[in-house]
Write an enzyme that holds these catalytic residues in place. Structure first.
Site, PDB file in Angstrom:
ATOM      1  N   HIS A  27      13.067  24.314  34.503  1.00 53.66           N
ATOM      2  CA  HIS A  27      12.886  23.059  33.754  1.00 53.66           C
ATOM      3  C   HIS A  27      12.892  23.340  32.252  1.00 53.66           C
ATOM      4  O   HIS A  27      13.538  22.632  31.478  1.00 53.66           O
ATOM      5  CB  HIS A  27      11.530  22.411  34.086  1.00 53.66           C
ATOM      6  CG  HIS A  27      11.383  21.918  35.490  1.00 53.66           C
ATOM      7  ND1 HIS A  27      10.327  22.261  36.290  1.00 53.66           N
ATOM      8  CD2 HIS A  27      12.162  21.074  36.232  1.00 53.66           C
ATOM      9  CE1 HIS A  27      10.439  21.650  37.468  1.00 53.66           C
ATOM     10  NE2 HIS A  27      11.546  20.936  37.459  1.00 53.66           N
ATOM     11  N   ARG A 100      21.304  22.998  39.852  1.00 50.98           N
ATOM     12  CA  ARG A 100      21.228  24.407  40.248  1.00 50.98           C
ATOM     13  C   ARG A 100      22.418  24.824  41.087  1.00 50.98           C
ATOM     14  O   ARG A 100      22.957  25.901  40.937  1.00 50.98           O
ATOM     15  CB  ARG A 100      19.936  24.674  41.032  1.00 50.98           C
ATOM     16  CG  ARG A 100      18.709  24.753  40.167  1.00 50.98           C
ATOM     17  CD  ARG A 100      17.478  24.707  40.986  1.00 50.98           C
ATOM     18  NE  ARG A 100      17.460  23.503  41.801  1.00 50.98           N
ATOM     19  CZ  ARG A 100      16.418  23.069  42.486  1.00 50.98           C
ATOM     20  NH1 ARG A 100      15.314  23.770  42.489  1.00 50.98           N
ATOM     21  NH2 ARG A 100      16.464  21.959  43.177  1.00 50.98           N
ATOM     22  N   SER A 138       9.918  24.223  41.973  1.00 50.21           N
ATOM     23  CA  SER A 138       8.460  24.082  41.918  1.00 50.21           C
ATOM     24  C   SER A 138       7.841  24.413  43.270  1.00 50.21           C
ATOM     25  O   SER A 138       6.765  25.021  43.338  1.00 50.21           O
ATOM     26  CB  SER A 138       8.078  22.652  41.519  1.00 50.21           C
ATOM     27  OG  SER A 138       8.564  22.349  40.243  1.00 50.21           O
TER      28      SER A 138
END
Ligand code: PNS
Length: 169
Positions: A27, A100, A138
Site C-alpha cells: 500500500h 498485484r 494484509s
C-alpha cells in the site's frame, strides 16, 4: 490552486481507498507513487462488506498516519458511505489502486466500472505493484504476525511492533 502557462489549474486530488487492515509496504509503495502524480492524496479507509475487519477504524487510521508522516501530500480519512459519493464531496479527480497480478484485475475492473457508473467523473488509475510486493497482502501479514512470525519488510517499520503485539495470540 497553481498557475501554469498563465492559467489557474485546480488542485488534483486522488483517493487511495482500501480496507487497510493493516496498511502494508505494498500500500505504502502505491501511495508514495501516487504522491508524484497528484497534488494531494487521501488515503481512505472504507468498509468492504466481503471482509471482517481485524483492526478498528481508529487503529487503521493511526497506522496510516504514522506510516505516511513523511509524505506531506497525504491525509487520511474514513467513510462508511460510497466511494463515488466521497469523491464528489472532495472534488477528487481519480481513484488510485495497486494491481498485484492478473487475479486482482477482474475485481478491480468491476469496481472501477461501477464507480464510474455511480459518478461519471470517477476515473480509476491502476499502478502496477513493485515485484517484491507481488505476494503481499494484509491478510498474509495478519496470518504471519498471528503465528508469531517476522513481518519486517511487510509493513512500515514505525508500526511493525504495534501490529505484532496486537495480533500475537
Ligand atoms: O482493500 P480492499 O478491501 O480491496 O478495498 C475495497 C474497498 C474498501 C475500496 C471497496 O469495498 C469500497 O470502495 N468500499 C466503499 C463502499 C463502496 O463504494 N462500494 C462500492 C464499490 S464499487
Amino acid at each position: 490552486m497553481w498557475e501554469i502557462r498563465g492559467g489557474i489549474q485546480p488542485m488534483r486530488v486522488a483517493i487511495c481507498p482500501g480496507s487497510f487492515d493493516p496498511i502494508t509496504m505494498g500500500h505504502l509503495d502505491i501511495i508514495t507513487r501516487a504522491c508524484k502524480l497528484f497534488d494531494k492524496v487521501i488515503v481512505l479507509v472504507s468498509d468492504n462488506p466481503d471482509k471482517n475487519a481485524t483492526f478498528t477504524v481508529e487503529q487503521k487510521l493511526d497506522f496510516i498516519d504514522r506510516a505516511t508522516a513523511h509524505l506531506p501530500e497525504v491525509e487520511s480519512d474514513y467513510t462508511s458511505g460510497l466511494l463515488a459519493d466521497y469523491m464528489r464531496d472532495k472534488n477528487a479527480c481519480a481513484i488510485v489502486k495497486g494491481l498485484r497480478a492478473i487475479s486482482d484485475f477482474e475485481y478491480e475492473f468491476q469496481m472501477a466500472l461501477a464507480n464510474r457508473k455511480l459518478n461519471p467523473d470517477a476515473e480509476t488509475v491502476f499502478l502496477t505493484t513493485q515485484g517484491e510486493n507481488m505476494y503481499l497482502s494484509s491478510s498474509l501479514v495478519r496470518q504471519i504476525a498471528g503465528l508469531g512470525g517476522d513481518i519486517s519488510g511487510f509493513v512500515p517499520e514505525v508500526i511493525q511492533k504495534d501490529i505484532e503485539q496486537a495480533l500475537k495470540k
